[in-house]
Each structure stands twice: as structure tokens, then as C-alpha cells.
Design a protein around this motif. Sequence first.
Motif, PDB file in Angstrom:
ATOM      1  N   PRO A  85      -0.657  -1.760  -6.848  1.00 12.27           N
ATOM      2  CA  PRO A  85      -2.051  -1.576  -7.260  1.00 12.27           C
ATOM      3  C   PRO A  85      -2.889  -0.874  -6.197  1.00 12.27           C
ATOM      4  CG  PRO A  85      -1.739  -3.796  -6.460  1.00 12.27           C
ATOM      5  CD  PRO A  85      -0.401  -3.121  -6.360  1.00 12.27           C
ATOM      6  N   ASN A  86      -2.336  -0.731  -4.998  1.00  9.94           N
ATOM      7  CA  ASN A  86      -3.080  -0.163  -3.877  1.00  9.94           C
ATOM      8  C   ASN A  86      -2.520   1.207  -3.520  1.00  9.94           C
ATOM      9  OD1 ASN A  86      -4.812   0.225  -1.736  1.00  9.94           O
ATOM     10  ND2 ASN A  86      -3.751  -1.199  -0.367  1.00  9.94           N
TER      11      ASN A  86
ATOM     12  N   VAL B 108      -0.092   0.959   5.433  1.00  5.54           N
ATOM     13  CA  VAL B 108       0.746   1.574   4.408  1.00  5.54           C
ATOM     14  C   VAL B 108       2.209   1.161   4.596  1.00  5.54           C
ATOM     15  CG1 VAL B 108       1.080   3.689   5.765  1.00  5.54           C
ATOM     16  CG2 VAL B 108       1.387   3.749   3.297  1.00  5.54           C
ATOM     17  N   LYS B 109       2.895   0.916   3.479  1.00  4.88           N
ATOM     18  CA  LYS B 109       4.306   0.525   3.504  1.00  4.88           C
ATOM     19  C   LYS B 109       5.230   1.657   3.075  1.00  4.88           C
ATOM     20  CE  LYS B 109       3.195  -3.598   4.766  1.00  4.88           C
ATOM     21  NZ  LYS B 109       3.372  -3.965   6.184  1.00  4.88           N
ATOM     22  N   TRP B 110       4.739   2.545   2.197  1.00  2.80           N
ATOM     23  CA  TRP B 110       5.541   3.663   1.709  1.00  2.80           C
ATOM     24  C   TRP B 110       4.673   4.914   1.632  1.00  2.80           C
ATOM     25  CZ3 TRP B 110      10.704   4.095   0.031  1.00  2.80           C
ATOM     26  CH2 TRP B 110      11.435   2.897  -0.001  1.00  2.80           C
ATOM     27  N   VAL B 111       5.281   6.059   1.875  1.00  7.97           N
ATOM     28  CA  VAL B 111       4.658   7.362   1.637  1.00  7.97           C
ATOM     29  C   VAL B 111       5.463   8.072   0.556  1.00  7.97           C
ATOM     30  CG1 VAL B 111       4.144   9.642   2.577  1.00  7.97           C
ATOM     31  CG2 VAL B 111       3.675   7.598   3.943  1.00  7.97           C
TER      32      VAL B 111
ATOM     33  N   ASP C 245     -13.045   6.797  -3.915  1.00  6.47           N
ATOM     34  CA  ASP C 245     -12.727   5.656  -3.056  1.00  6.47           C
ATOM     35  C   ASP C 245     -11.269   5.665  -2.620  1.00  6.47           C
ATOM     36  OD1 ASP C 245     -15.303   4.732  -3.202  1.00  6.47           O
ATOM     37  OD2 ASP C 245     -14.898   3.279  -4.792  1.00  6.47           O
ATOM     38  N   THR C 246     -10.427   6.364  -3.373  1.00 10.60           N
ATOM     39  CA  THR C 246      -8.992   6.328  -3.084  1.00 10.60           C
ATOM     40  C   THR C 246      -8.361   7.709  -2.921  1.00 10.60           C
ATOM     41  OG1 THR C 246      -8.496   6.238  -5.455  1.00 10.60           O
ATOM     42  CG2 THR C 246      -8.687   4.127  -4.289  1.00 10.60           C
TER      43      THR C 246
ATOM     44  N   SER D  27       0.832  -1.198   0.000  1.00 10.96           N
ATOM     45  CA  SER D  27       0.000   0.000   0.000  1.00 10.96           C
ATOM     46  C   SER D  27       0.873   1.256   0.000  1.00 10.96           C
ATOM     47  CB  SER D  27      -0.912   0.021   1.232  1.00 10.96           C
ATOM     48  OG  SER D  27      -1.766  -1.100   1.236  1.00 10.96           O
ATOM     49  N   LEU D  28       0.480   2.229  -0.827  1.00 11.07           N
ATOM     50  CA  LEU D  28       1.189   3.501  -0.914  1.00 11.07           C
ATOM     51  C   LEU D  28       0.258   4.639  -0.544  1.00 11.07           C
ATOM     52  CD1 LEU D  28       2.964   3.213  -4.400  1.00 11.07           C
ATOM     53  CD2 LEU D  28       3.864   2.506  -2.187  1.00 11.07           C
TER      54      LEU D  28
END
Length: 232
Positions: free
Chosen positions: A30-31, A85-88, A61-62, A2-3
Amino acid sequence: MSLILTNDDGIDAPGIQALVKAVEISAISPNVIIAAPQDHLSGCGHQVTTVRPLTIQRRSDTAFAISGTPADCVRLSLSHICPDVKWVLSGINAGGNMGVDSYISGTVAAVREAAMHGIKGIAISQYKKRDFAFNWDNSIKWTAKLLPDLLNRPLPLGSFWNVNLPHLQQEAEPEVVFCRACTKPLPVNYRTEGEKFYYTGEYAKREKTPGSDVEACFSGKIAVTQLTINNY
């Protein structure tokens, strides 16, 4: 993976739309969630909001417009929007954020805030020469090519990447340079009118220390520096 995508120029700024396109082209995840300030807040630094309520306006939605600073956007993203989230990724800022700019920049503050929570991040800024327009197509192309490389490089806990794209008018493939952040101050010049002082320092006339991000970006290269919260 997730980003979170954010910035300090506001959710409707062309730079964050360029970042969205770069992420799509690079196919790194994709997220993707956009959580950005609803207003333009360039130069707000690491300001956070604690004495008034924040609101979140759902654009889709995003995509979420937040009535706060870039650091606020990261905080709310981690606590209420996308806890896994894994990255910003922050940017693409309309203007450079090299060297000591990182203390002033809301763009950089967003990924610094992420690093404080153990989340990896990349701040991306597009330097602009005076009297020339931004070439967002170049920004998209260069960012899309760079992102997979940076996401796969080792990054110590508490560290983040700060990227500055050069301003080139022609179609080009600039060299990527991993360098240190310049520690020289920005020009401090003021014009006075009575009791009023107007800042007149010229960004392009800042000192270009050899081997620094300022020297690299000003000479037409993509400058990448690894910063850490331990530096502050």
C-alpha cells in the motif's frame, strides 16, 4: 513494505504508468512512491550526477520528478524521500534490456544502484518487435502476476531480478523462464556519410544463445535473470 518505482523513460512515460497499475493489481504494497527522471534518459546506463545540483519536483504526495538519472533517483529516494524503502521496481521500459543491455540500461542501473545499498530490486522491460505497437495491457497483466512471485523468492544480498517481457500481439499467457543473461555483444554496424557514422545495428538480429534471456524472450517467453553487483 515501502516500494520505490522509477524508470529511465521519464516520469510521464506510459511504461511507468503501466508499472503503477501492475503494482495496484498485484496488491503487493500500500506504500508506493514514484521517483523518476523528469526527462527521457533511455540508455544512460549507471550515470550519476555529481557536478551540478539536482532538483525534486513534487507532482503529488507520492510522485516526484527528479532532474537526474535513474541511479540519481534511487540515491535521492534512499537519502531524502523514502529511507525505509524495501524494494525498488524499475520500468516498465519501452524496449528490451537483455544480456549485455544491462550495462547500457538506465532501467537496470536503478535496481543495481539499489542493490549496492542492500535494497532488493526488479527491473522490468517490454521487448518490442519492429513495426508493431506496444501492448501495455499485456505488460500490466503479466507484470501483476509475476511480481508477487519474485518478491517472495529468496534473493541474495547484492542481487536483483531483470525481467524481459515478450512482444505478443494476441492475448496470451507466456511461460516464465528463469535463465542466464546472454553475454554476446549487440550488432555493431554503421552507415557512413562523409565523416559521420550512423548506427544501423538491428536489435532483433542479435545472437540468441540457447538457454539465455535473449533466446527466451525472442521465442515468446518471459525471461527472468538474477543479476548481482558482483558480476560487474
